[in-house]
Design a protein around this motif. Structure first.
Motif, mmCIF file in Angstrom:
data_model
loop_
_atom_site.group_PDB
_atom_site.id
_atom_site.type_symbol
_atom_site.label_atom_id
_atom_site.label_comp_id
_atom_site.label_asym_id
_atom_site.label_seq_id
_atom_site.Cartn_x
_atom_site.Cartn_y
_atom_site.Cartn_z
ATOM 1 N N SER A 1 37.165 33.272 41.445
ATOM 2 C CA SER A 1 36.203 32.908 42.478
ATOM 3 C C SER A 1 36.324 33.823 43.693
ATOM 4 O O SER A 1 35.320 34.261 44.263
ATOM 5 C CB SER A 1 36.418 31.446 42.886
ATOM 6 N N GLN A 2 37.548 34.124 44.099
ATOM 7 C CA GLN A 2 37.753 35.025 45.238
ATOM 8 C C GLN A 2 37.194 36.415 44.942
ATOM 9 O O GLN A 2 36.554 37.032 45.796
ATOM 10 C CB GLN A 2 39.244 35.126 45.573
ATOM 11 N N LEU B 1 40.607 30.050 40.704
ATOM 12 C CA LEU B 1 40.613 30.356 42.131
ATOM 13 C C LEU B 1 40.548 31.865 42.373
ATOM 14 O O LEU B 1 39.750 32.342 43.186
ATOM 15 C CB LEU B 1 41.873 29.777 42.789
ATOM 16 N N LEU B 2 41.358 32.616 41.645
ATOM 17 C CA LEU B 2 41.384 34.073 41.813
ATOM 18 C C LEU B 2 40.061 34.701 41.386
ATOM 19 O O LEU B 2 39.548 35.599 42.064
ATOM 20 C CB LEU B 2 42.553 34.665 41.027
ATOM 21 N N GLN C 1 47.162 36.245 45.001
ATOM 22 C CA GLN C 1 46.463 35.524 46.061
ATOM 23 C C GLN C 1 46.167 36.464 47.228
ATOM 24 O O GLN C 1 45.096 36.403 47.814
ATOM 25 C CB GLN C 1 47.298 34.348 46.569
ATOM 26 N N GLN D 1 33.373 36.282 44.963
ATOM 27 C CA GLN D 1 32.869 36.166 46.328
ATOM 28 C C GLN D 1 32.920 37.522 47.039
ATOM 29 O O GLN D 1 31.959 37.927 47.696
ATOM 30 C CB GLN D 1 33.678 35.132 47.098
ATOM 31 N N ARG D 2 34.023 38.233 46.891
ATOM 32 C CA ARG D 2 34.147 39.551 47.522
ATOM 33 C C ARG D 2 33.145 40.536 46.928
ATOM 34 O O ARG D 2 32.539 41.321 47.657
ATOM 35 C CB ARG D 2 35.581 40.079 47.363
ATOM 36 N N PRO E 1 43.757 39.860 44.982
ATOM 37 C CA PRO E 1 43.327 39.455 43.638
ATOM 38 C C PRO E 1 42.963 40.624 42.729
ATOM 39 O O PRO E 1 42.961 40.481 41.513
ATOM 40 C CB PRO E 1 42.102 38.576 43.887
#
Length: 116
Positions: A11-12, A8-9, A98, A15-16, A101
């Motif tokens: 992926s974040q 998840l991290l 979260q 994306q950024r 990240p």
């Protein structure tokens, strides 16, 4: 952290990174160095144009800095050190990661650094 949290991290962060790269590509596609061109106008208008251009350049510099930080965090996934404080070596809490990240320091070390 478990694998799902790490995924998840990551992926974040990816994306950024992609958003920042998209903004950079869009700026380059415009083909101009400054967002507002100076034209023969009043001194007040010229001052406004300079201010807008200064703000755009500052934002671009901030984006480059953010991109560098995100790339550093993504590289830490590759060497297995993601989620470890760069100062003390302790794990950085999942809730902190979260929220940020790209965090390099645990809360304790970050607080200490901000007080200096």
């Amino acid at each position: 952290m478990n694998q799902a949290q790490l995924a998840l991290l990551r992926s974040q962060l990816e994306q950024r990174r992609d958003e920042l790269l998209g903004q950079s590509d869009m700026a380059l596609a415009c083909g101009r160095d400054l967002p507002v061109s100076e034209v023969e106008t009043s001194p007040a208008d010229k001052a406004t144009v300079r201010l807008l251009n200064d703000l755009a350049l500052e934002a671009a510099g901030h984006n480059v800095s953010q991109l560098r930080t995100i790339r550093h965090a993504l590289a830490k996934f590759d060497d297995g050190s993601y989620g470890e404080c760069e100062e003390c070596g302790n794990p950085i809490g999942f809730s902190r990661l979260q929220a940020r990240p790209e965090a390099r320091l645990c809360i304790t070390c970050q607080t200490r650094a901000e007080k200096r």
